[in-house]
Design an enzyme around this catalytic site. Structure first.
Site, mmCIF file in Angstrom:
data_model
loop_
_atom_site.group_PDB
_atom_site.id
_atom_site.type_symbol
_atom_site.label_atom_id
_atom_site.label_comp_id
_atom_site.label_asym_id
_atom_site.label_seq_id
_atom_site.Cartn_x
_atom_site.Cartn_y
_atom_site.Cartn_z
ATOM 1 N N SER A 81 3.006 11.587 0.053
ATOM 2 C CA SER A 81 2.978 10.260 -0.734
ATOM 3 C C SER A 81 1.914 9.161 -0.182
ATOM 4 C CB SER A 81 4.221 9.795 -0.661
ATOM 5 O OG SER A 81 4.070 8.370 -0.940
ATOM 6 N N HIS A 129 1.051 12.730 -4.265
ATOM 7 C CA HIS A 129 2.226 11.997 -4.877
ATOM 8 C C HIS A 129 1.689 10.415 -4.982
ATOM 9 C CE1 HIS A 129 6.388 11.059 -6.168
ATOM 10 N NE2 HIS A 129 6.303 10.047 -5.223
ATOM 11 N N ASP A 174 2.435 6.666 -5.783
ATOM 12 C CA ASP A 174 3.622 5.669 -5.935
ATOM 13 C C ASP A 174 3.072 4.333 -6.684
ATOM 14 O OD1 ASP A 174 6.056 6.946 -5.092
ATOM 15 O OD2 ASP A 174 5.178 7.132 -3.165
ATOM 16 N N MET A 197 3.959 0.869 -8.317
ATOM 17 C CA MET A 197 5.036 -0.042 -8.421
ATOM 18 C C MET A 197 4.574 -1.327 -8.915
ATOM 19 S SD MET A 197 6.463 0.527 -4.721
ATOM 20 C CE MET A 197 6.693 2.169 -3.977
ATOM 21 N N HIS A 227 4.276 8.968 -9.658
ATOM 22 C CA HIS A 227 5.720 8.350 -9.886
ATOM 23 C C HIS A 227 5.484 6.873 -10.206
ATOM 24 C CE1 HIS A 227 9.484 7.581 -7.041
ATOM 25 N NE2 HIS A 227 9.790 7.427 -8.425
ATOM 26 N N MET A 243 7.177 3.584 -10.823
ATOM 27 C CA MET A 243 8.315 2.932 -10.574
ATOM 28 C C MET A 243 8.272 1.582 -11.296
ATOM 29 S SD MET A 243 8.767 4.006 -6.457
ATOM 30 C CE MET A 243 7.269 4.774 -6.582
ATOM 31 N N MET A 250 15.698 10.788 -5.898
ATOM 32 C CA MET A 250 15.286 9.675 -4.825
ATOM 33 C C MET A 250 16.467 9.786 -3.662
ATOM 34 S SD MET A 250 12.509 8.207 -5.721
ATOM 35 C CE MET A 250 12.545 7.123 -4.247
ATOM 36 N N ASP A 275 12.400 12.561 -2.783
ATOM 37 C CA ASP A 275 11.447 11.780 -2.513
ATOM 38 C C ASP A 275 12.202 10.642 -1.510
ATOM 39 O OD1 ASP A 275 9.599 9.727 -2.092
ATOM 40 O OD2 ASP A 275 9.419 9.306 -4.580
HETATM 41 C C1 DX5 Z 1 9.313 5.208 -2.139
HETATM 42 C C2 DX5 Z 1 8.331 6.085 -2.739
HETATM 43 C C3 DX5 Z 1 8.199 7.242 -2.004
HETATM 44 C C4 DX5 Z 1 7.646 6.967 -0.615
HETATM 45 C C5 DX5 Z 1 8.322 7.735 0.354
HETATM 46 O O1 DX5 Z 1 10.025 4.187 -3.205
HETATM 47 O O2 DX5 Z 1 9.011 6.584 -4.245
HETATM 48 O O3 DX5 Z 1 7.632 8.184 -2.458
HETATM 49 O O4 DX5 Z 1 6.291 6.906 -0.142
HETATM 50 O O5 DX5 Z 1 8.149 7.280 1.689
HETATM 51 P P1 DX5 Z 1 8.794 8.280 2.951
HETATM 52 O O6 DX5 Z 1 8.587 9.592 2.761
HETATM 53 O O7 DX5 Z 1 8.192 7.385 3.932
HETATM 54 O O8 DX5 Z 1 10.393 7.889 2.859
HETATM 55 ZN ZN ZN Z 2 7.622 8.357 -4.850
#
Ligand code: DX5
Ligand code: ZN
Length: 221
Positions: A14, A39, A41, A43, A72, A74, A143, A178
C-alpha cells in the site's frame, strides 16, 4: 494488467506509507521485488478523516508502472468517481458497501468498463451486508483496521470475518485483507482464507523493501 486469477497468494504493497514525493520510484522498488499488485488508497476527507490523491496522480503513475493498480476508494461517492479512476488507469476498483445503495449496479458498471470489481467492509460492518454481492465481485476486501491511516494495530475480531466470506465466495474470488498486515499477522489471515495481503507500514516503513516483502511471503507459506 489484470488481477491475477485466484489461487495464489499475492502481496499488495500500500502506497499510503510510501514517500509521496517519490511515488514512482517507490513503486519501482516493490515491482523489482516481484509483486504484481500495488494498492492505491484514495481518501476524500469525508468517508475517512484523511485525504490522499485523486485520478490525476493515478494517471501519472500509470506511465511509470505495469503493476495492477488495485484502487481502494475510501470515498463517499464511488458511483460518481469510479469511472474517473478507470479512465486514469486503475485496473481494479474497490468501493465500500457502507456508502453504496445499489452495489450490483456499480459492479456491473465496472465490469462493463473492463476492470475488475471489489467490495470492502469496515471492521464494524457485518458479513451479512455483503452476502448477496460478494460472489459477483472479483475480490472482497476485509478491513482489519478502521480505514484512514497506515500503521494501526490489527483487529483480530474483524479478521475472523474472512472465514465466513471465504465460505460465501468459494475459491474463485480473491479475499484481500487490509490493515496491520505484517509477518506476524499474515499466518492468521492466510489460515482464515485470505489470499491477497495489503501491507503499507510493514513494507514502506522498512528501508529494505525486498526483505520486508520476502518476510511476508515466508510468513504466508
Ligand atoms: C488504511 C488503508 C490501508 C493502509 C494499511 O485505511 O486502507 O491500505 O495503507 O496500512 P498498514 O499496512 O500500515 O496497516
Ligand atoms: Zn487500503
Amino acid at each position: 494488467m489484470q488481477l491475477p486469477k485466484a489461487g495464489t497468494i499475492e502481496i499488495a504493497p500500500s502506497v499510503l506509507s510510501a514517500d509521496f514525493a517519490n511515488l514512482a520510484s517507490e513503486i519501482k522498488q516493490v515491482e523489482q521485488a516481484g509483486v504484481k499488485i500495488i494498492h492505491l488508497d484514495v481518501m476524500d476527507g469525508h468517508f475517512v478523516p484523511n485525504i490522499t490523491f485523486g485520478p490525476p496522480i493515478v494517471a501519472k503513475l500509470r506511465k511509470y508502472s505495469t503493476l495492477v493498480f488495485d484502487t481502494h476508494l475510501m470515498i463517499t461517492d464511488p458511483e460518481k468517481y469510479a469511472p474517473r479512476f478507470v479512465e486514469a488507469g486503475a485496473n481494479h476498483i474497490t468501493f465500500h458497501i457502507e456508502v453504496v445503495n445499489k452495489p450490483e449496479r456499480l459492479i456491473k458498471e465496472l465490469h462493463n468498463m473492463g476492470v475488475t470489481a471489489g467490495i470492502c467492509l469496515n471492521p464494524e460492518t457485518p458479513v451479512d451486508d455483503i452476502k448477496k454481492v460478494a460472489p459477483l465481485c472479483d475480490m472482497v476486501l476485509v478491513m482489519t483496521v478502521h480505514p484512514g491511516f497506515g500503521g494501526q494495530a490489527f483487529m483480530p475480531d474483524a479478521a475472523e470475518k474472512i472465514k465466513a466470506i471465504r465460505s460465501i465466495v468459494g475459491p474463485a474470488v480473491r479475499v484481500e485483507v487490509d490493515g496491520g498486515i505484517d509477518p506476524e499477522t499474515t499466518p492468521v489471515v492466510v489460515s482464515y482464507g485470505a489470499d491477497t495481503l495489503v501491507a503499507g507500514n510493514a513494507i514502506f516503513g522498512e528501508s529494505d523493501r525486498l526483505a520486508a516483502i520476502e518476510a511476508i511471503r515466508t510468513a504466508a507459506k
